[in-house]
Design a protein around this motif. Structure first.
Motif, mmCIF file in Angstrom:
data_model
loop_
_atom_site.group_PDB
_atom_site.id
_atom_site.type_symbol
_atom_site.label_atom_id
_atom_site.label_comp_id
_atom_site.label_asym_id
_atom_site.label_seq_id
_atom_site.Cartn_x
_atom_site.Cartn_y
_atom_site.Cartn_z
ATOM 1 N N SER A 212 15.828 -14.397 -20.058
ATOM 2 C CA SER A 212 15.396 -15.342 -19.037
ATOM 3 C C SER A 212 14.004 -14.825 -17.935
ATOM 4 O O SER A 212 13.442 -14.188 -18.454
ATOM 5 C CB SER A 212 15.885 -14.948 -17.280
ATOM 6 O OG SER A 212 17.115 -15.250 -17.468
ATOM 7 N N ILE B 243 16.817 -16.279 -6.981
ATOM 8 C CA ILE B 243 16.744 -15.905 -8.743
ATOM 9 C C ILE B 243 17.491 -14.619 -9.360
ATOM 10 O O ILE B 243 18.314 -14.620 -9.340
ATOM 11 C CB ILE B 243 15.323 -16.633 -8.295
ATOM 12 C CG1 ILE B 243 14.958 -17.500 -8.843
ATOM 13 C CG2 ILE B 243 14.446 -15.955 -10.129
ATOM 14 C CD1 ILE B 243 13.126 -17.698 -9.048
ATOM 15 N N PRO B 244 17.552 -14.068 -8.360
ATOM 16 C CA PRO B 244 18.549 -13.112 -8.909
ATOM 17 C C PRO B 244 19.993 -12.881 -8.773
ATOM 18 O O PRO B 244 20.383 -12.186 -9.468
ATOM 19 C CB PRO B 244 17.735 -11.970 -7.108
ATOM 20 C CG PRO B 244 17.003 -12.470 -6.573
ATOM 21 C CD PRO B 244 16.771 -13.915 -6.974
ATOM 22 N N ILE C 136 20.021 -14.762 -12.056
ATOM 23 C CA ILE C 136 20.034 -13.666 -13.535
ATOM 24 C C ILE C 136 21.350 -12.637 -13.332
ATOM 25 O O ILE C 136 21.233 -12.161 -14.321
ATOM 26 C CB ILE C 136 18.410 -12.655 -13.097
ATOM 27 C CG1 ILE C 136 17.384 -13.516 -12.659
ATOM 28 C CG2 ILE C 136 18.096 -11.817 -14.138
ATOM 29 C CD1 ILE C 136 16.954 -14.313 -14.130
ATOM 30 N N ASP D 103 7.504 -21.581 -8.293
ATOM 31 C CA ASP D 103 8.211 -22.617 -8.143
ATOM 32 C C ASP D 103 10.089 -22.732 -8.218
ATOM 33 O O ASP D 103 10.775 -24.173 -8.087
ATOM 34 C CB ASP D 103 7.330 -24.314 -8.587
ATOM 35 C CG ASP D 103 7.726 -23.792 -10.400
ATOM 36 O OD1 ASP D 103 8.374 -22.908 -10.902
ATOM 37 O OD2 ASP D 103 7.181 -25.008 -11.106
ATOM 38 N N GLY D 104 10.778 -22.160 -8.654
ATOM 39 C CA GLY D 104 12.226 -21.631 -8.513
ATOM 40 C C GLY D 104 12.414 -21.611 -10.174
ATOM 41 O O GLY D 104 13.540 -22.575 -10.563
ATOM 42 N N ASN D 105 10.956 -21.930 -10.949
ATOM 43 C CA ASN D 105 12.397 -22.053 -12.068
ATOM 44 C C ASN D 105 12.684 -21.414 -13.475
ATOM 45 O O ASN D 105 11.995 -20.149 -13.125
ATOM 46 C CB ASN D 105 10.933 -23.311 -13.066
ATOM 47 C CG ASN D 105 10.973 -24.404 -13.079
ATOM 48 O OD1 ASN D 105 11.748 -24.820 -12.986
ATOM 49 N ND2 ASN D 105 10.079 -24.896 -13.107
ATOM 50 N N VAL D 106 13.774 -20.961 -13.756
ATOM 51 C CA VAL D 106 14.603 -20.288 -14.609
ATOM 52 C C VAL D 106 14.650 -20.639 -15.437
ATOM 53 O O VAL D 106 15.486 -21.058 -15.882
ATOM 54 C CB VAL D 106 15.379 -19.483 -13.756
ATOM 55 C CG1 VAL D 106 15.829 -18.557 -14.743
ATOM 56 C CG2 VAL D 106 15.016 -19.120 -13.047
ATOM 57 N N HIS E 114 8.687 -19.355 -13.455
ATOM 58 C CA HIS E 114 7.903 -19.786 -12.503
ATOM 59 C C HIS E 114 8.623 -19.146 -11.509
ATOM 60 O O HIS E 114 9.283 -20.818 -10.826
ATOM 61 C CB HIS E 114 6.931 -20.495 -12.425
ATOM 62 C CG HIS E 114 7.427 -21.233 -13.499
ATOM 63 N ND1 HIS E 114 7.236 -22.970 -13.964
ATOM 64 C CD2 HIS E 114 7.670 -21.126 -15.114
ATOM 65 C CE1 HIS E 114 7.048 -23.438 -15.027
ATOM 66 N NE2 HIS E 114 7.543 -22.955 -15.656
ATOM 67 N N ALA E 115 8.434 -18.263 -10.642
ATOM 68 C CA ALA E 115 9.321 -18.017 -9.196
ATOM 69 C C ALA E 115 8.808 -18.095 -8.388
ATOM 70 O O ALA E 115 9.765 -19.219 -7.355
ATOM 71 C CB ALA E 115 9.634 -16.462 -9.133
#
Length: 114
Positions: free
Chosen positions: A22, A2-3, A6, A28-31, A25-26
């Motif tokens: 951005s 995720i970082p 981003i 479950d990995g949704n960005v 829900h970190a």
């Protein structure tokens, strides 16, 4: 990852001079990434939004992600669906739609026209 994503979103935003936000829900990995016109003229926005989206989706896929979220592909990402799934998978989705909605009354004209 995720970082990393981003940072890539930030780079794409700067490259195309498009504003972005951005969130997600970190756990479950949704960005979710929203792209905004900002100070661009309408002409600039129309010219830059598709390539910016394509770069964003390519980076997402390269990191092992998907361009869909928990709500599906959506109309705005429909033109980019084939970047993330192949023709066979798209055909399977169309067959599922036909099997469960033979009269095409559920979201007609959205993703898979029958």
């Amino acid at each position: 990852m995720i970082p990393v994503l981003i940072r890539k979103v930030h780079d794409i935003s700067e490259r195309y001079r498009i504003k972005s936000m951005s969130f997600g829900h970190a756990g479950d990995g949704n960005v979710h990434v929203l792209l905004f016109k900002g100070e661009l003229t309408e002409e600039e926005w129309e010219r830059l939004i598709d390539p910016a989206q394509k770069d964003l989706y390519k980076e997402t896929i390269d990191l092992g992600g998907k361009i869909t979220a928990e709500h599906g592909i959506g109309i705005l990402r429909k033109p980019f669906l084939s970047m993330n799934i192949d023709a066979y998978q798209i055909e399977m989705f169309k067959r599922l739609k036909q099997a469960f909605d033979p009269k095409n009354i559920l979201n007609p004209g959205k993703i898979f026209d029958l």
